[in-house]
Design an enzyme around this catalytic site. Structure first.
Site, PDB file in Angstrom:
ATOM      1  N   HIS A  60      25.236  20.436  21.104  1.00 28.34           N
ATOM      2  CA  HIS A  60      25.232  20.165  22.543  1.00 28.34           C
ATOM      3  C   HIS A  60      24.836  18.716  22.811  1.00 28.34           C
ATOM      4  O   HIS A  60      24.085  18.118  22.043  1.00 28.34           O
ATOM      5  CB  HIS A  60      24.226  21.081  23.259  1.00 28.34           C
ATOM      6  CG  HIS A  60      24.794  22.380  23.699  1.00 28.34           C
ATOM      7  ND1 HIS A  60      24.744  22.815  24.998  1.00 28.34           N
ATOM      8  CD2 HIS A  60      25.441  23.353  23.015  1.00 28.34           C
ATOM      9  CE1 HIS A  60      25.321  23.993  25.105  1.00 28.34           C
ATOM     10  NE2 HIS A  60      25.751  24.342  23.898  1.00 28.34           N
ATOM     11  N   GLU A  67      32.536  23.044  26.577  1.00 29.78           N
ATOM     12  CA  GLU A  67      32.057  23.245  27.944  1.00 29.78           C
ATOM     13  C   GLU A  67      31.955  21.900  28.653  1.00 29.78           C
ATOM     14  O   GLU A  67      31.598  20.889  28.036  1.00 29.78           O
ATOM     15  CB  GLU A  67      30.665  23.901  27.954  1.00 29.78           C
ATOM     16  CG  GLU A  67      30.560  25.210  27.230  1.00 29.78           C
ATOM     17  CD  GLU A  67      30.049  25.044  25.810  1.00 29.78           C
ATOM     18  OE1 GLU A  67      29.574  23.940  25.450  1.00 29.78           O
ATOM     19  OE2 GLU A  67      30.162  26.016  25.050  1.00 29.78           O
TER      20      GLU A  67
END
Length: 315
Positions: free
Chosen positions: A37, A105
């Site tokens: 991430h 994402e």
């Protein structure tokens, strides 16, 4: 079903991740998943180190296989660079590295102001990126002209003896079929027997890996509160996890998620039978390797009590 440890880069600092990896090996976990991430899902989680640096450190600290869960090789980082990073990780681990990939994402991929593509285009980009990475892992100087990417006279010099396997995540039929067609394995985060069956029926022959969360602790109510405080996003429906762009947006959406909603999917508290029952759902759905993340600060309790009690229940 084998049990591995899921390392949360969103919830842990770099050195804590290395320490958890070492403790996982000592406790008898099968392998390591590690998230990739740029941002955590919310500010309560509070961390997000650069995963490739952490993998390098873990590679020297343990002998466990390491799988990214998952890397998006399409927007934030060009697939030619991911190819180099994955090759280096495979060399450092002596071939114990698996590149898990997914379509990503907006939370992590929007940071340069790029437009966030629709789901079908993201899957097209993912397919092209896998083609580029495998081309570069074949060795030599390579040039590639695709719809989404160009590569000009690129060569990855440090290559492992065998190219890294590529496992593809899928949370819907299109991505699952892509995983069956192109992947060396399949990644998911739910005990979805229908999607796992689709992966197999579409020709997927590699391992099915899944991730699960638990919050083991002495007090069930405290564990439920911890899980809800740190991971309300597990209760968000549909495509919200793919399209919300910032931790603040996830915090706002998370206000709609109750503690009971989180506890429906995350076993919380001291009842080890409840924890085992929750993991059995993945086994019954057809999962080959399950990676478990302990939510919150009770890591000592997890490794000292949860691990010996639960790992012995599974092959």
């Amino acid at each position: 079903m084998k049990i591995g440890l899921a390392l949360s880069c969103e919830e842990n600092a770099p050195l804590a991740l290395v320490d958890q990896a070492k403790r996982a090996e000592a406790a008898g976990f099968h392998a390591l998943w590690i998230s990739d991430h740029y941002h955590p899902w919310n500010d309560e989680q509070g961390h997000s180190p650069f995963v490739w640096s952490v993998i390098g450190a873990i590679a020297q600290a343990t002998d466990l296989p390491i799988i990214t869960a998952v890397t998006c090789p399409t927007v934030r980082i060009h697939p030619a660079v991911i190819a180099q990073a994955a090759a280096t990780s495979a060399v450092l681990t002596g071939g114990r590295f698996v590149l898990g990939v997914g379509s990503g994402e907006a939370l992590n991929e929007h940071i340069f102001g790029d437009a966030w593509p629709e789901a079908d285009e993201r899957l097209d980009m993912l397919e092209e990126s896998i083609e580029i990475m495998r081309l570069l892992w074949g060795g030599g100087q390579q040039t590639y002209e695709g719809v989404h990417y160009r590569v000009s006279n690129a060569r990855v010099y440090d290559l492992p003896d065998t190219p890294p396997p590529v496992y593809i995540s899928g949370f819907g039929p299109k991505a699952t079929k892509l995983a069956a067609r192109l992947g060396d394995g399949y990644c998911t985060t739910t005990p979805d027997q229908e999607l796992i069956g689709l992966y197999r029926s579409e020709g997927g022959k590699g391992p099915v890996q899944a991730g699960a969360k638990v919050c083991f602790g002495r007090d069930e109510q405290a564990a439920r509160a911890t899980a809800h405080r740190l991971w309300p996003n597990v209760g968000l429906p549909g495509e919200l996890a793919q399209i919300l762009p910032t931790p603040t947006h996830f915090e706002q959406a998370g206000e709609l998620v109750t503690e009971d909603m989180v506890a429906e999917t995350v076993p919380c508290g001291p009842d080890l039978d409840r924890h085992v029952e929750a993991l059995r759902e993945y086994e019954q759905a057809g999962t080959d390797e399950l990676f478990v993340q302990q939510i919150g600060p009770e890591q000592d309790l997890f490794f000292d009590e949860w691990a010996p009690a639960v790992l012995s229940k599974f092959a």
